[in-house]
Structures are given as structure tokens and as C-alpha cells.
Write a protein that holds these residues in place. Sequence first.
Motif, PDB file in Angstrom:
ATOM      1  N   ASN A  19      -8.376 -92.038 112.636  1.00  0.00           N
ATOM      2  CA  ASN A  19      -7.332 -91.440 111.796  1.00  0.00           C
ATOM      3  C   ASN A  19      -7.895 -90.533 110.711  1.00  0.00           C
ATOM      4  O   ASN A  19      -7.161 -90.101 109.818  1.00  0.00           O
ATOM      5  N   ILE A  20      -9.200 -90.250 110.778  1.00  0.00           N
ATOM      6  CA  ILE A  20      -9.851 -89.482 109.717  1.00  0.00           C
ATOM      7  C   ILE A  20     -10.458 -88.206 110.297  1.00  0.00           C
ATOM      8  O   ILE A  20     -11.120 -88.235 111.333  1.00  0.00           O
ATOM      9  N   MET A  21     -10.203 -87.088 109.631  1.00  0.00           N
ATOM     10  CA  MET A  21     -10.749 -85.808 110.066  1.00  0.00           C
ATOM     11  C   MET A  21     -11.135 -84.995 108.837  1.00  0.00           C
ATOM     12  O   MET A  21     -10.390 -84.959 107.853  1.00  0.00           O
ATOM     13  N   GLN A  22     -12.297 -84.356 108.895  1.00  0.00           N
ATOM     14  CA  GLN A  22     -12.734 -83.544 107.761  1.00  0.00           C
ATOM     15  C   GLN A  22     -11.880 -82.290 107.658  1.00  0.00           C
ATOM     16  O   GLN A  22     -11.645 -81.577 108.630  1.00  0.00           O
ATOM     17  N   LEU A  23     -11.406 -82.010 106.444  1.00  0.00           N
ATOM     18  CA  LEU A  23     -10.533 -80.875 106.208  1.00  0.00           C
ATOM     19  C   LEU A  23     -11.242 -79.737 105.483  1.00  0.00           C
ATOM     20  O   LEU A  23     -10.945 -78.563 105.708  1.00  0.00           O
ATOM     21  N   GLY A  24     -12.182 -80.071 104.611  1.00  0.00           N
ATOM     22  CA  GLY A  24     -12.858 -79.008 103.873  1.00  0.00           C
ATOM     23  C   GLY A  24     -14.053 -79.512 103.106  1.00  0.00           C
ATOM     24  O   GLY A  24     -14.251 -80.722 102.943  1.00  0.00           O
ATOM     25  N   ILE A  25     -14.865 -78.565 102.631  1.00  0.00           N
ATOM     26  CA  ILE A  25     -16.062 -78.870 101.857  1.00  0.00           C
ATOM     27  C   ILE A  25     -16.193 -77.832 100.750  1.00  0.00           C
ATOM     28  O   ILE A  25     -16.078 -76.623 100.992  1.00  0.00           O
ATOM     29  N   ASP A  26     -16.434 -78.305  99.534  1.00  0.00           N
ATOM     30  CA  ASP A  26     -16.766 -77.434  98.404  1.00  0.00           C
ATOM     31  C   ASP A  26     -18.200 -77.725  97.989  1.00  0.00           C
ATOM     32  O   ASP A  26     -18.597 -78.895  97.902  1.00  0.00           O
ATOM     33  N   VAL A  27     -18.962 -76.681  97.719  1.00  0.00           N
ATOM     34  CA  VAL A  27     -20.350 -76.832  97.296  1.00  0.00           C
ATOM     35  C   VAL A  27     -20.587 -76.007  96.039  1.00  0.00           C
ATOM     36  O   VAL A  27     -20.130 -74.861  95.951  1.00  0.00           O
ATOM     37  N   GLU A  28     -21.282 -76.584  95.081  1.00  0.00           N
ATOM     38  CA  GLU A  28     -21.671 -75.847  93.878  1.00  0.00           C
ATOM     39  C   GLU A  28     -23.153 -76.068  93.620  1.00  0.00           C
ATOM     40  O   GLU A  28     -23.618 -77.213  93.532  1.00  0.00           O
ATOM     41  N   MET A  60     -27.099 -62.528 104.920  1.00  0.00           N
ATOM     42  CA  MET A  60     -26.660 -61.521 103.956  1.00  0.00           C
ATOM     43  C   MET A  60     -27.502 -61.515 102.681  1.00  0.00           C
ATOM     44  O   MET A  60     -27.348 -60.636 101.841  1.00  0.00           O
ATOM     45  N   HIS A  61     -28.356 -62.544 102.514  1.00  0.00           N
ATOM     46  CA  HIS A  61     -29.283 -62.640 101.380  1.00  0.00           C
ATOM     47  C   HIS A  61     -28.550 -62.736 100.045  1.00  0.00           C
ATOM     48  O   HIS A  61     -29.007 -62.206  99.035  1.00  0.00           O
ATOM     49  N   LEU A  62     -27.416 -63.417 100.031  1.00  0.00           N
ATOM     50  CA  LEU A  62     -26.634 -63.572  98.813  1.00  0.00           C
ATOM     51  C   LEU A  62     -27.051 -64.835  98.064  1.00  0.00           C
ATOM     52  O   LEU A  62     -27.207 -65.899  98.674  1.00  0.00           O
ATOM     53  N   PRO A  63     -27.222 -64.773  96.746  1.00  0.00           N
ATOM     54  CA  PRO A  63     -27.561 -65.966  95.945  1.00  0.00           C
ATOM     55  C   PRO A  63     -26.307 -66.782  95.655  1.00  0.00           C
ATOM     56  O   PRO A  63     -25.766 -66.762  94.545  1.00  0.00           O
ATOM     57  N   VAL A  64     -25.820 -67.491  96.645  1.00  0.00           N
ATOM     58  CA  VAL A  64     -24.543 -68.208  96.527  1.00  0.00           C
ATOM     59  C   VAL A  64     -24.613 -69.277  95.434  1.00  0.00           C
ATOM     60  O   VAL A  64     -25.557 -70.059  95.366  1.00  0.00           O
ATOM     61  N   LYS A  65     -23.581 -69.290  94.602  1.00  0.00           N
ATOM     62  CA  LYS A  65     -23.456 -70.309  93.564  1.00  0.00           C
ATOM     63  C   LYS A  65     -22.440 -71.371  93.968  1.00  0.00           C
ATOM     64  O   LYS A  65     -22.680 -72.568  93.814  1.00  0.00           O
ATOM     65  N   THR A  66     -21.287 -70.923  94.474  1.00  0.00           N
ATOM     66  CA  THR A  66     -20.265 -71.854  94.957  1.00  0.00           C
ATOM     67  C   THR A  66     -19.751 -71.381  96.304  1.00  0.00           C
ATOM     68  O   THR A  66     -19.753 -70.181  96.610  1.00  0.00           O
ATOM     69  N   MET A  67     -19.326 -72.336  97.111  1.00  0.00           N
ATOM     70  CA  MET A  67     -18.737 -72.032  98.413  1.00  0.00           C
ATOM     71  C   MET A  67     -17.670 -73.071  98.709  1.00  0.00           C
ATOM     72  O   MET A  67     -17.905 -74.269  98.565  1.00  0.00           O
ATOM     73  N   SER A  68     -16.496 -72.618  99.106  1.00  0.00           N
ATOM     74  CA  SER A  68     -15.395 -73.513  99.450  1.00  0.00           C
ATOM     75  C   SER A  68     -14.865 -73.127 100.814  1.00  0.00           C
ATOM     76  O   SER A  68     -14.552 -71.960 101.049  1.00  0.00           O
ATOM     77  N   VAL A  69     -14.781 -74.090 101.737  1.00  0.00           N
ATOM     78  CA  VAL A  69     -14.324 -73.803 103.088  1.00  0.00           C
ATOM     79  C   VAL A  69     -13.276 -74.835 103.506  1.00  0.00           C
ATOM     80  O   VAL A  69     -13.403 -76.027 103.214  1.00  0.00           O
ATOM     81  N   ILE A  70     -12.218 -74.357 104.158  1.00  0.00           N
ATOM     82  CA  ILE A  70     -11.178 -75.214 104.725  1.00  0.00           C
ATOM     83  C   ILE A  70     -11.169 -74.996 106.231  1.00  0.00           C
ATOM     84  O   ILE A  70     -11.205 -73.859 106.703  1.00  0.00           O
TER      85      ILE A  70
END
Length: 309
Positions: free
Chosen positions: A95-104, A260-270
Motif C-alpha cells: 500500500n506504499i509508493m514513493q511520490l517524491g523526493i526533495d534534496v537540499e 549540465m555541470h550545474l552546482p545544484v543546491k536544491t532539487m524537488s521531484v514528483i
Amino acid sequence: MTRKKVQLKAVQGVEYPQYYSRLMVNLLRRQKLAVPKSGYPFAAAFEFPESLKSRWDHLFLVNPRYPKPLQMIYNRLSRDYLFEALSKMQLNFANIMQLGIDVELTRPFAGFLPSQHYHYSSAFKEVLHLNHDRALLHFRSVVSDEQGEPIVVQRDMMILANLKKADVERLDKIAEIHGQSSDQYRGLSKQEPEISLETADWSGRYFLSNDTGLRYGVVSGDLNPLHTARIFSKLLGHRGSFVQGAFTANLVLKFLMNDMHLPVKTMSVIFTRPAYSGQMVTFVVKGNRFELHCQGNKLLAKGHFTVFP
């Protein structure tokens, strides 16, 4: 609080029986939500060996000139924590499924260094009602360096389905409900792409082979048969096996940071649809937004990011 020290490593064949025995218990459990007395805090120290890093780099086609923290999302410790927390809550894993991840990222970070010591901690934080029998569970994890300074803060959102009214009432007592809207999580499977190849600032492709879920499971510890066994996945109503949500999040970071060589600070994906194995997926970026499309131009995931100055 659970504490231990481990060295992360690729899953060995001898570990499969133990893993699947734990998994089957949770899949066959009759769901009856138990009220925890705390957020089930969990902490452990770990090392990331060079042998495991090379497997990650190979899986994600990492350019060695641009080492980035692809391996920071999902490891054996987060798998063990979820087993422990969800088991104590007496939830059925089906009954459990991953919906999203936020990273900082708290500072620019080029990935875990072999033989360095790091600390992982996690806890169940909150719940958001989606409808009468579904809720969104929020887990927060932090990876820190030897001095205890945070490097990565991660939030995992998971859908919990088939809830009874009494379960929803119990959830109100064990987690802080923030007054945020749940509109962004409604009708996800019906959403269509908004970024096309023609309008994208950048695009990339990756082929999800039939064994991608298994290969990711070997390096991360997430060997859920939904991702590694096509027949099992079909038995649960899916058209085939699909890759782990955390794999998809790592793939997004691979495109943004390594390609892309981007210095990512935050990323949020659904995640909007399962990313089934055996197909080419396309990643498109427009400004600070991104999407992942499958063959047939269906939307698999969407999100946004920020970068360090």
C-alpha cells in the motif's frame, strides 16, 4: 534511537534470502496502523567504499571529470530505516509508493569520498491527507560529515493507500499536519508534459534496460521485486517492473550536475507515473524546471531546482 556503524557495499547473493523474507512479511501483513510514541528516530555512521562508487558511476554513466553526489539518494541505511519504521507502524508495503523526493545541499558537494566517515539520521515527520483513504507520509533524513555538520537534507514523500477511518484519526495524533495544500498531488497520472524538446533549454536521454532496477538495487539495497522481477510486478497489477523512485531522482541529479555541470543546491521531484524498464526516457529542462518523459511522450516525473551562486 537505533545507532550502528556500517560500511556500505554492493548487495551480495547471500543477503537476498534475508532481504526477501523481511519484505514478504511486510507485504503479507494485514494493515492496521499502530500509533508510534515518537517519530522513530534512526541514526548510524557509514563509509562509502571506492568499489561501490565505481558501480554507481557505471550505472549512471558518470563523466569522471565531473564527480557529483549521485550516490547520496537512497542507500542501505535508508532502506533499513524504512523497514524498521513502516514495520513498527504495521503498514503493508503493497500500500506504499514513493511520490517524491526533495534534496537540499548545505554547501557545494562533489560526492562522498572513500574511507571518509559520514553520519546518517532519519525520522518520520508529518502526514498530509490526500483523500478519504490516502495520506502522504513525510520522512526527513540528514547526512552529516565527521564533525557533525549537515551535508545533505532529504525529504521523502510516500503515498499510503487503503486507509481506514480509524487509521486516519490515528495519523492525526502522531504527526504534525502543516496547512499546505494537497492540490499538487492530485491527478498526477493524468498530467501531460509542459516542456517539449523544441522549447527545452537542454535535453538528455537514458535507456532503462530490463535490469536497471536490479542493478540499482544491488548498489542501493532496494531490491523490492516490483523493481527487479517483472512477474511479481504484474501480479500486483502493474504492466511490468519499473525502476525505483530514488533511481529516478539520482538520474535527475546525473543530468543536472554531471551532464549540465550545474552546482545544484536544491532539487524537488514528483513522480507522476511508474518508469517502466525497457524503454528510452528523455530529460528536458526549461529555466529552473525539468521533466522526464517516456516513450510516447508521457510525463514520468517533474520538478524544479536551484543552484549555488
